[in-house]
Write an enzyme that holds these catalytic residues in place. Structure first.
Site, mmCIF file in Angstrom:
data_model
loop_
_atom_site.group_PDB
_atom_site.id
_atom_site.type_symbol
_atom_site.label_atom_id
_atom_site.label_comp_id
_atom_site.label_asym_id
_atom_site.label_seq_id
_atom_site.Cartn_x
_atom_site.Cartn_y
_atom_site.Cartn_z
ATOM 1 N N ASN A 1 7.454 -2.956 -1.776
ATOM 2 C CA ASN A 1 6.139 -2.648 -2.343
ATOM 3 C C ASN A 1 5.885 -3.622 -3.486
ATOM 4 O OD1 ASN A 1 3.896 -1.542 -3.569
ATOM 5 N ND2 ASN A 1 4.930 0.346 -4.251
ATOM 6 N N TRP A 2 5.020 -4.602 -3.210
ATOM 7 C CA TRP A 2 4.785 -5.650 -4.217
ATOM 8 C C TRP A 2 3.856 -5.180 -5.344
ATOM 9 C CZ3 TRP A 2 3.599 -10.144 -0.242
ATOM 10 C CH2 TRP A 2 4.799 -10.524 0.390
ATOM 11 N N LYS A 3 3.245 -4.039 -5.166
ATOM 12 C CA LYS A 3 2.305 -3.509 -6.167
ATOM 13 C C LYS A 3 1.266 -4.592 -6.512
ATOM 14 C CE LYS A 3 5.885 -0.345 -7.566
ATOM 15 N NZ LYS A 3 6.539 0.446 -8.602
ATOM 16 N N HIS B 1 1.595 7.155 -3.414
ATOM 17 C CA HIS B 1 2.561 6.571 -4.358
ATOM 18 C C HIS B 1 2.307 7.174 -5.742
ATOM 19 C CE1 HIS B 1 4.612 3.769 -6.985
ATOM 20 N NE2 HIS B 1 5.331 3.407 -5.945
ATOM 21 N N GLU C 1 2.147 5.977 -8.573
ATOM 22 C CA GLU C 1 1.202 5.248 -9.430
ATOM 23 C C GLU C 1 -0.239 5.543 -9.030
ATOM 24 O OE1 GLU C 1 3.122 1.453 -8.926
ATOM 25 O OE2 GLU C 1 4.838 2.234 -10.044
ATOM 26 N N GLU D 1 10.532 9.255 -4.138
ATOM 27 C CA GLU D 1 10.559 8.331 -5.262
ATOM 28 C C GLU D 1 10.439 9.120 -6.565
ATOM 29 O OE1 GLU D 1 9.392 4.112 -4.030
ATOM 30 O OE2 GLU D 1 7.540 5.164 -4.437
ATOM 31 N N GLY E 1 10.866 1.656 -11.556
ATOM 32 C CA GLY E 1 10.680 0.571 -12.515
ATOM 33 C C GLY E 1 11.459 0.744 -13.801
ATOM 34 N N SER F 1 14.110 1.894 -8.451
ATOM 35 C CA SER F 1 15.139 0.994 -8.993
ATOM 36 C C SER F 1 16.250 0.681 -7.990
ATOM 37 C CB SER F 1 15.712 1.557 -10.303
ATOM 38 O OG SER F 1 14.696 1.612 -11.300
#
Ligand code: PGA
Length: 258
Positions: A10-12, A95, A97, A169, A175, A214
């Site tokens: 997941n490159w965000k 997700h 975020e 997650e 992160g 992570s």
């Protein structure tokens, strides 16, 4: 039941056009892993088409988010049909975020997952508790509510193509460099699988449950060694193709992708 592992990046909101092209070249140069694995990359929507064209055919491309409605006046959003049209075949839903910064509720996530599935995309539904919720011993309650909202969609996905995918997650692990221990991850995955099986016989056995938070080359082997961990959704450590390839190799025991 054998479940094909998934290693997803997941490159965000990272990487530019030239990075995506260089990434694709690195993946092509490494060649396909010689073990069964689904390798999926989730670029920002702007580069979905580029990634879908440039990446080698043993990888797949997915969207980080899909709008719940089919089309219409939703400025800045992306429709599932457009994502398919760009060459993607997977999509994340829920997700943390998106839940946190865009206020997505469990119901929103369920609607998005349903739209994703309806468009022929493979939905990866993300669930996870915050640190406060874990400290208050609310982890299972939170996860049950998040999973409960999408059970019908996951059951529908089960009969279609690649089936349902869930990503556990924990928000406190994303992160932060602080991955969940294999024990914690395995126990949550076991809980989620039992819930899925409880909803519909066999649903838990066929659903692939990824861990995210992570993940890196150091911890991936211990995590995937657990029976209920079917792969990873990787943020930071997927941004560099050599790091991502290393995780694929270590996680699958593959000789390729070094
Ligand atoms: P991380 O992100 O690997 O950087 O913790 C994982 C994710 O958010 O999917």
């Amino acid at each position: 039941m054998t479940r094909t592992p998934i290693i997803a990046g997941n490159w965000k909101m990272n990487l530019l056009r030239a990075d995506v092209a260089a990434y694709a070249e690195a993946m092509a140069a490494a060649g396909p892993p010689d073990a069964p694995v689904d390798v999926v990359l989730f670029p920002t929507p702007v580069y979905l088409g580029l990634a879908a064209t440039a990446m080698p055919d043993w990888t797949a491309v997915g969207a980080q988010d899909v709008h719940a409605e089919e089309s219409g006046a939703y400025t800045g959003d992306v429709a599932a049909a457009q994502i398919v049209d760009a060459g993607a075949s997977w999509a994340l839903a829920g997700h943390s975020e998106r839940r946190q910064y865009h206020g997505e509720s469990n119901d929103d996530v369920a609607r998005k997952a349903r739209r994703t599935l309806g468009a022929g995309l493979i939905p990866v539904v993300c669930v996870g508790e915050t640190l406060e919720q874990r400290k208050r011993d609310e982890t299972e309650t939170v996860l049950d509510a998040q999973l409960g909202a999408v059970l019908e969609v996951l059951a529908a996905a089960d009969g279609a193509g690649a089936g349902a995918v869930v990503a556990y997650e924990p928000v406190w692990a994303i992160g932060t460099g602080l991955s969940a221990s294999p024990e914690i991850a395995a126990s949550v995955h076991g809980h989620l699988r039992a819930r899925l099986n409880g909803h519909q016989a066999g649903l838990g056995d066929s659903t692939r449950i990824l861990y995210g938070g992570s993940v890196n080359a150091e911890n991936c082997r211990d995590l995937i060694g657990r029976a209920d961990i079917d792969g990873f959704l990787i943020g930071g450590a997927s941004l560099d193709p050599s790091s991502f390839l290393r995780i694929i190799r270590l996680s699958t025991g593959s000789a390729g992708g070094s």
